[in-house]
Structure formats: structure tokens, C-alpha cells
Design a protein around this motif. Sequence first.
Motif, short mmCIF file in Angstrom:
data_model
loop_
_atom_site.label_atom_id
_atom_site.label_comp_id
_atom_site.label_asym_id
_atom_site.label_seq_id
_atom_site.Cartn_x
_atom_site.Cartn_y
_atom_site.Cartn_z
N ASN A 20 0.85 -1.20 0.00
CA ASN A 20 0.00 0.00 0.00
C ASN A 20 0.88 1.24 0.00
N ARG A 21 0.47 2.22 -0.79
CA ARG A 21 1.25 3.46 -0.90
C ARG A 21 0.47 4.63 -0.33
N TYR A 22 1.20 5.51 0.35
CA TYR A 22 0.59 6.67 1.00
C TYR A 22 1.46 7.90 0.75
N ARG A 23 0.81 9.04 0.57
CA ARG A 23 1.56 10.29 0.47
C ARG A 23 1.82 10.77 1.89
N VAL A 24 3.09 10.94 2.22
CA VAL A 24 3.49 11.40 3.55
C VAL A 24 3.41 12.92 3.64
N GLY A 25 3.79 13.60 2.56
CA GLY A 25 3.77 15.05 2.56
C GLY A 25 4.07 15.62 1.19
N ARG A 26 3.87 16.94 1.08
CA ARG A 26 4.13 17.67 -0.16
C ARG A 26 5.08 18.81 0.16
N TYR A 27 6.04 19.05 -0.75
CA TYR A 27 7.10 20.02 -0.48
C TYR A 27 7.39 20.85 -1.72
N ALA A 28 7.93 22.03 -1.49
CA ALA A 28 8.21 22.96 -2.58
C ALA A 28 9.45 22.57 -3.37
N THR A 29 10.43 21.95 -2.70
CA THR A 29 11.67 21.59 -3.38
C THR A 29 12.01 20.12 -3.18
N ARG A 30 12.78 19.62 -4.09
CA ARG A 30 13.25 18.23 -3.98
C ARG A 30 14.12 18.06 -2.74
N ALA A 31 14.95 19.07 -2.46
CA ALA A 31 15.84 18.99 -1.30
C ALA A 31 15.05 18.84 0.00
N GLU A 32 13.95 19.58 0.13
CA GLU A 32 13.10 19.44 1.32
C GLU A 32 12.54 18.02 1.43
N ALA A 33 12.03 17.51 0.33
CA ALA A 33 11.44 16.17 0.32
C ALA A 33 12.48 15.11 0.64
N GLU A 34 13.67 15.23 0.07
CA GLU A 34 14.72 14.25 0.34
C GLU A 34 15.18 14.30 1.80
N LYS A 35 15.16 15.47 2.40
CA LYS A 35 15.51 15.60 3.81
C LYS A 35 14.50 14.84 4.68
N VAL A 36 13.23 14.94 4.33
CA VAL A 36 12.18 14.22 5.06
C VAL A 36 12.40 12.71 4.91
N VAL A 37 12.68 12.25 3.69
CA VAL A 37 12.93 10.82 3.46
C VAL A 37 14.11 10.35 4.30
N ALA A 38 15.18 11.13 4.32
CA ALA A 38 16.36 10.75 5.10
C ALA A 38 16.02 10.63 6.58
N GLY A 39 15.23 11.55 7.08
CA GLY A 39 14.83 11.51 8.49
C GLY A 39 13.98 10.29 8.80
N LEU A 40 13.06 9.95 7.91
CA LEU A 40 12.21 8.79 8.12
C LEU A 40 13.02 7.49 8.05
N GLU A 41 13.93 7.41 7.10
CA GLU A 41 14.76 6.22 6.97
C GLU A 41 15.71 6.05 8.15
N ALA A 42 16.12 7.15 8.76
CA ALA A 42 17.04 7.10 9.90
C ALA A 42 16.37 6.50 11.13
#
Length: 59
Positions: A20-42
Motif C-alpha cells: 500500500n502506498r501513502y503520500r506522507v507530505g508535499r514540499y516545494a523543493t526536492r531537497a526538502e522532500a529528500e531531507k524528510v525521506v532521510a529523516g524517516l529512513e534514519a
Amino acid sequence: MNDSSPPLPWHVIRQDDNGNRYRVGRYATRAEAEKVVAGLEARGHKQLYWVEHLERRTV
């Protein structure tokens, strides 16, 4: 979203163990979104996270 809202085309998506896929959030820049992914993966969760770019649709 109305016309005065800033565009948020970068989405963080999570896929759980059942596919199942879910949208976690929406962001203005790729850098912001990648920072969120890094935090979740950590956090060590086994879910899969990634960033997608979605174009704004006009009606």
C-alpha cells in the motif's frame, strides 16, 4: 489547493509491507522532500520511502 497557494510538486511517498502506498507530505523543493525521506529512513522503519515530482494540473 487554490490559485494563491504555493506549488508543492515534490511528494514523499511511503510503501508499507503489503504494497500500500501513502503520500506522507508535499514540499516545494526536492531537497526538502529528500531531507524528510532521510529523516524517516534514519528511524529504522522497514517501510520504503521515495520522492516523486508531480506536475500541477490545470483545469
